[in-house]
Motif scaffolding. Structure first.
Motif, mmCIF file in Angstrom:
data_model
loop_
_atom_site.group_PDB
_atom_site.id
_atom_site.type_symbol
_atom_site.label_atom_id
_atom_site.label_comp_id
_atom_site.label_asym_id
_atom_site.label_seq_id
_atom_site.Cartn_x
_atom_site.Cartn_y
_atom_site.Cartn_z
ATOM 1 N N ILE A 22 -1.200 5.658 4.532
ATOM 2 C CA ILE A 22 -2.166 6.645 4.070
ATOM 3 C C ILE A 22 -3.221 5.901 3.267
ATOM 4 O O ILE A 22 -2.904 4.902 2.602
ATOM 5 C CB ILE A 22 -1.474 7.746 3.223
ATOM 6 C CG1 ILE A 22 -2.423 8.911 2.912
ATOM 7 C CG2 ILE A 22 -0.866 7.164 1.948
ATOM 8 C CD1 ILE A 22 -1.731 10.116 2.278
ATOM 9 N N THR A 23 -4.473 6.328 3.348
ATOM 10 C CA THR A 23 -5.499 5.660 2.547
ATOM 11 C C THR A 23 -5.408 6.152 1.101
ATOM 12 O O THR A 23 -4.872 7.227 0.830
ATOM 13 C CB THR A 23 -6.915 5.931 3.086
ATOM 14 O OG1 THR A 23 -7.183 7.324 2.973
ATOM 15 C CG2 THR A 23 -7.066 5.441 4.518
ATOM 16 N N LEU A 24 -5.943 5.360 0.190
ATOM 17 C CA LEU A 24 -5.910 5.726 -1.221
ATOM 18 C C LEU A 24 -6.629 7.050 -1.454
ATOM 19 O O LEU A 24 -6.141 7.901 -2.206
ATOM 20 C CB LEU A 24 -6.536 4.609 -2.067
ATOM 21 C CG LEU A 24 -6.561 4.824 -3.575
ATOM 22 C CD1 LEU A 24 -5.166 5.097 -4.135
ATOM 23 C CD2 LEU A 24 -7.185 3.615 -4.258
ATOM 24 N N GLY A 25 -7.767 7.269 -0.803
ATOM 25 C CA GLY A 25 -8.491 8.530 -0.959
ATOM 26 C C GLY A 25 -7.665 9.723 -0.518
ATOM 27 O O GLY A 25 -7.603 10.746 -1.209
ATOM 28 N N LYS A 26 -6.994 9.609 0.633
ATOM 29 C CA LYS A 26 -6.141 10.697 1.119
ATOM 30 C C LYS A 26 -4.915 10.868 0.229
ATOM 31 O O LYS A 26 -4.445 11.983 0.008
ATOM 32 C CB LYS A 26 -5.722 10.445 2.565
ATOM 33 C CG LYS A 26 -6.860 10.629 3.543
ATOM 34 C CD LYS A 26 -6.395 10.423 4.960
ATOM 35 C CE LYS A 26 -7.568 10.581 5.917
ATOM 36 N NZ LYS A 26 -7.161 10.365 7.309
ATOM 37 N N PHE A 27 -4.392 9.760 -0.289
ATOM 38 C CA PHE A 27 -3.251 9.836 -1.202
ATOM 39 C C PHE A 27 -3.598 10.658 -2.441
ATOM 40 O O PHE A 27 -2.805 11.490 -2.879
ATOM 41 C CB PHE A 27 -2.806 8.425 -1.621
ATOM 42 C CG PHE A 27 -1.919 8.424 -2.821
ATOM 43 C CD1 PHE A 27 -0.571 8.705 -2.714
ATOM 44 C CD2 PHE A 27 -2.450 8.186 -4.087
ATOM 45 C CE1 PHE A 27 0.241 8.737 -3.839
ATOM 46 C CE2 PHE A 27 -1.651 8.214 -5.214
ATOM 47 C CZ PHE A 27 -0.291 8.488 -5.079
ATOM 48 N N LEU A 28 -4.778 10.421 -3.009
ATOM 49 C CA LEU A 28 -5.177 11.145 -4.218
ATOM 50 C C LEU A 28 -5.202 12.655 -3.969
ATOM 51 O O LEU A 28 -4.781 13.436 -4.817
ATOM 52 C CB LEU A 28 -6.546 10.667 -4.694
ATOM 53 C CG LEU A 28 -6.613 9.225 -5.193
ATOM 54 C CD1 LEU A 28 -8.059 8.809 -5.420
ATOM 55 C CD2 LEU A 28 -5.784 9.044 -6.458
#
Length: 76
Positions: A12-18
């Motif tokens: 998962i990308t960091l942006g999607k994780f947030l």
């Protein structure tokens, strides 16, 4: 102690994780959040919303806590 965040895919990308972890309410908030907030991925400073996160990665977010990525049993 870290909070476990389960994902359905192998990364998962960091942006999607947030967003997935309910730290931000929309994907559009990722860039300004990353500019204003100190984040470490596996002990290294990180500010790229496209940074790929994998099961076992640890994310520490200033004023929010520490999170660990796990693969959801449904995603196996």
């Amino acid at each position: 102690m870290s909070e476990i965040i389960q994902i359905d895919d192998s990364m998962i990308t960091l942006g999607k994780f947030l967003k997935h972890a309910n730290i931000i309410s929309s994907g559009g908030m990722a860039k300004p959040f990353l500019l204003d907030t100190a984040i470490w991925v596996n002990g290294e400073p990180e500010n790229r919303r496209g940074k790929k996160l994998y099961p076992g990665d640890t994310i520490k977010i200033e004023d929010f806590g520490t999170y660990t990525i796990e693969l959801s049993h449904d995603g196996e």
